[in-house]
Design an enzyme around this catalytic site. Sequence first.
Site, PDB file in Angstrom:
ATOM      1  N   LYS A 282       0.849  -1.205   0.000  1.00 30.86           N
ATOM      2  CA  LYS A 282       0.000   0.000   0.000  1.00 30.86           C
ATOM      3  C   LYS A 282       0.879   1.249   0.000  1.00 30.86           C
ATOM      4  O   LYS A 282       0.577   2.242  -0.664  1.00 30.86           O
ATOM      5  CB  LYS A 282      -0.912   0.009   1.235  1.00 30.86           C
ATOM      6  CG  LYS A 282      -2.038  -1.006   1.163  1.00 30.86           C
ATOM      7  CD  LYS A 282      -3.007  -0.817   2.311  1.00 30.86           C
ATOM      8  CE  LYS A 282      -4.019  -1.956   2.314  1.00 30.86           C
ATOM      9  NZ  LYS A 282      -4.861  -1.956   3.509  1.00 30.86           N
TER      10      LYS A 282
ATOM     11  N   ARG B 163     -18.221   8.858   2.196  1.00 33.44           N
ATOM     12  CA  ARG B 163     -18.808   7.678   1.539  1.00 33.44           C
ATOM     13  C   ARG B 163     -17.847   7.198   0.471  1.00 33.44           C
ATOM     14  O   ARG B 163     -17.269   8.016  -0.250  1.00 33.44           O
ATOM     15  CB  ARG B 163     -20.136   8.039   0.858  1.00 33.44           C
ATOM     16  CG  ARG B 163     -21.250   8.383   1.806  1.00 33.44           C
ATOM     17  CD  ARG B 163     -22.321   9.171   1.084  1.00 33.44           C
ATOM     18  NE  ARG B 163     -21.755  10.410   0.520  1.00 33.44           N
ATOM     19  CZ  ARG B 163     -22.409  11.227  -0.287  1.00 33.44           C
ATOM     20  NH1 ARG B 163     -23.641  10.956  -0.658  1.00 33.44           N
ATOM     21  NH2 ARG B 163     -21.838  12.326  -0.751  1.00 33.44           N
TER      22      ARG B 163
ATOM     23  N   CYS C  76     -19.191  -0.669   6.261  1.00 28.73           N
ATOM     24  CA  CYS C  76     -19.616   0.164   7.391  1.00 28.73           C
ATOM     25  C   CYS C  76     -20.982  -0.213   7.957  1.00 28.73           C
ATOM     26  O   CYS C  76     -21.072  -0.608   9.120  1.00 28.73           O
ATOM     27  CB  CYS C  76     -19.619   1.624   6.972  1.00 28.73           C
ATOM     28  SG  CYS C  76     -18.015   2.117   6.319  1.00 28.73           S
TER      29      CYS C  76
HETATM   30  C1  UGA Z   1     -21.386   4.958   4.820  1.00 30.36           C
HETATM   31  C2  UGA Z   1     -21.936   6.332   5.256  1.00 30.36           C
HETATM   32  O1  UGA Z   1     -22.864   6.815   4.282  1.00 30.36           O
HETATM   33  C3  UGA Z   1     -20.801   7.326   5.431  1.00 30.36           C
HETATM   34  O2  UGA Z   1     -21.308   8.565   5.915  1.00 30.36           O
HETATM   35  C4  UGA Z   1     -19.785   6.759   6.427  1.00 30.36           C
HETATM   36  O3  UGA Z   1     -18.674   7.625   6.594  1.00 30.36           O
HETATM   37  C5  UGA Z   1     -19.294   5.414   5.929  1.00 30.36           C
HETATM   38  O4  UGA Z   1     -20.424   4.520   5.776  1.00 30.36           O
HETATM   39  C6  UGA Z   1     -18.322   4.862   6.950  1.00 30.36           C
HETATM   40  O5  UGA Z   1     -18.752   4.561   8.077  1.00 30.36           O
HETATM   41  O6  UGA Z   1     -17.111   4.845   6.702  1.00 30.36           O
HETATM   42  P1  UGA Z   1     -20.563   3.890   2.500  1.00 30.36           P
HETATM   43  O7  UGA Z   1     -20.574   2.576   3.240  1.00 30.36           O
HETATM   44  O8  UGA Z   1     -19.368   4.266   1.699  1.00 30.36           O
HETATM   45  O9  UGA Z   1     -20.796   5.103   3.542  1.00 30.36           O
HETATM   46  O10 UGA Z   1     -21.779   3.876   1.486  1.00 30.36           O
HETATM   47  P2  UGA Z   1     -23.267   4.464   1.413  1.00 30.36           P
HETATM   48  O11 UGA Z   1     -23.359   5.361   0.261  1.00 30.36           O
HETATM   49  O12 UGA Z   1     -23.723   4.974   2.700  1.00 30.36           O
HETATM   50  O13 UGA Z   1     -24.071   3.133   1.044  1.00 30.36           O
HETATM   51  C7  UGA Z   1     -24.101   2.016   1.934  1.00 30.36           C
HETATM   52  C8  UGA Z   1     -24.980   0.927   1.366  1.00 30.36           C
HETATM   53  O14 UGA Z   1     -26.352   1.305   1.436  1.00 30.36           O
HETATM   54  C9  UGA Z   1     -24.726   0.599  -0.104  1.00 30.36           C
HETATM   55  O15 UGA Z   1     -24.738  -0.805  -0.259  1.00 30.36           O
HETATM   56  C10 UGA Z   1     -25.875   1.234  -0.833  1.00 30.36           C
HETATM   57  O16 UGA Z   1     -26.206   0.548  -2.021  1.00 30.36           O
HETATM   58  C11 UGA Z   1     -26.982   1.078   0.199  1.00 30.36           C
HETATM   59  N1  UGA Z   1     -28.067   2.065   0.040  1.00 30.36           N
HETATM   60  C12 UGA Z   1     -27.827   3.372   0.232  1.00 30.36           C
HETATM   61  C13 UGA Z   1     -29.355   1.629  -0.270  1.00 30.36           C
HETATM   62  O17 UGA Z   1     -29.602   0.419  -0.421  1.00 30.36           O
HETATM   63  N2  UGA Z   1     -30.354   2.550  -0.365  1.00 30.36           N
HETATM   64  C14 UGA Z   1     -30.133   3.871  -0.178  1.00 30.36           C
HETATM   65  O18 UGA Z   1     -31.115   4.652  -0.281  1.00 30.36           O
HETATM   66  C15 UGA Z   1     -28.842   4.292   0.115  1.00 30.36           C
END
Ligand code: UGA
Length: 436
Positions: A37, A156, A262
């Site tokens: 990395k 995210r 997450c």
């Molecule tokens: C999430 C949080 O959104 C961030 O704020 C946080 O910093 C991060 O976790 C972390 O703890 O490090 P992330 O896991 O990158 O971010 O992705 P998201 O965009 O939140 O999506 C998470 C999951 O939920 C994905 O599988 C997405 O497809 C799903 N999702 C999201 C849905 O099924 N429906 C929605 O309406 C939104």
Amino acid sequence: MKIKIGVIGTGYVGLVTAVCLAELGHQVVGTDVVKEKIDFALAGRPHIYEPGLEELLQKNLKRGNLNFYHDLDKTIQDSDVLFVCVSTPQLADGRADMTYVEGVSRRIADNLNSYKLIVEKSTVPVRTSAWIKRVINLYRKNAENYDVASNPEFLREGSAVHDFLNPDRIIIGVESEKAEKILCQIYQKFADKILVTNIDTAELIKHASNSFLAMKISFINLISELCEKTEADVELVARGMGLDPRIGPQFLKAGVGYGGSCFPKDVRALIHIGEEMGVDFSLLKEVDKINTRRIYIFVNKVKQVLWVLREKKIAVLGLSFKPQTDDIRNAPSIEVIRELKKEGAYLRLYDPQAIANMKKIFPEQEPDLVYCPSAYEALEGANAGLIITEWPEFQNLDLRKVETIMSNPILIDGRNIFEPAEVRKMGFEYYSIGRK
Ligand code: UGA
């Protein structure tokens, strides 16, 4: 004088944090136990795919305020502020594994050559700072002063650089004025976004935020189950709900469920923290259960459409847990693939970024499982096409061409990316989530 920042752990959070703190003008050095990395980072090539990261990495390496060391001890000794970005993976019982955080704390104790501000950046359970302090006090070799602070990350994947540089809040959990002053100086550019709390509060804000968002997703997914039994349309239910500013439109997208490194982990960790502290988080157990159920509901849908799956050619479009990333951790696609394999289907997989990662879980094994270089090749000759991740390129597919190359023009859309009436007009049999 420039504050010298060390970032320990250059995974998703750490690498983005190091690069973006350098972009803010700070002097930053990153380190990681995984030698490759660091080699990649020093060569200006991030080991992960994240839009905009490579450009900023190269820019800041060039202007000299970003560097990477293979040596953790030197990173600690050379830094005033240490952002701890090591992973806290999930243990079999759902708790967060704090082995790496403890290990880093011991190394900081060994190398406490001057005042250090130790900042928890990765998601950690509430009360972690008390443990870090206990470890440092047990193992320290001299009396140099230090502080612990919590500054949870909310970025995210897929829009991490943008999120870091355009935050809607900067949470700073501290217990000394000195720590507050240093962190406020680091985030000076976002002064109007800073909320200062005590450390327990900051730690809990992170777990509470992720669990709340996961709850929103499971809630709308549950509603989608009801929509499928009635004439209601989940997209419109979500739109109607989201118009209420108290609810808001975001994270109300029904689908095959949430994945990633997450939400699944943080929901389970909070359930455990609750258990340890005598607080009943059954609410979150239900959130987790609903999410797991999404996979089986989706696979059942496939079975109801295709009847027997043995030797049916099925195109699986989208392997990453969400678009714009190559990350497949807890991706719904993994369980979908496992279930379809059990039924003896022939799978044709495609993803714009995540194929290399998925090959580590499911090696290519013709004819059962084939990785394709494009969505069209995956769909060619298929008896059905499944959409598991809403990559924009799937929305832009030439559906007229798709209709001609598939054996049976059947689309089962786990992310509601198409308009049912439009695709049906083009000759497809079309199934989606929570709508007719
Ligand atoms: C999430 C949080 O959104 C961030 O704020 C946080 O910093 C991060 O976790 C972390 O703890 O490090 P992330 O896991 O990158 O971010 O992705 P998201 O965009 O939140 O999506 C998470 C999951 O939920 C994905 O599988 C997405 O497809 C799903 N999702 C999201 C849905 O099924 N429906 C929605 O309406 C939104």
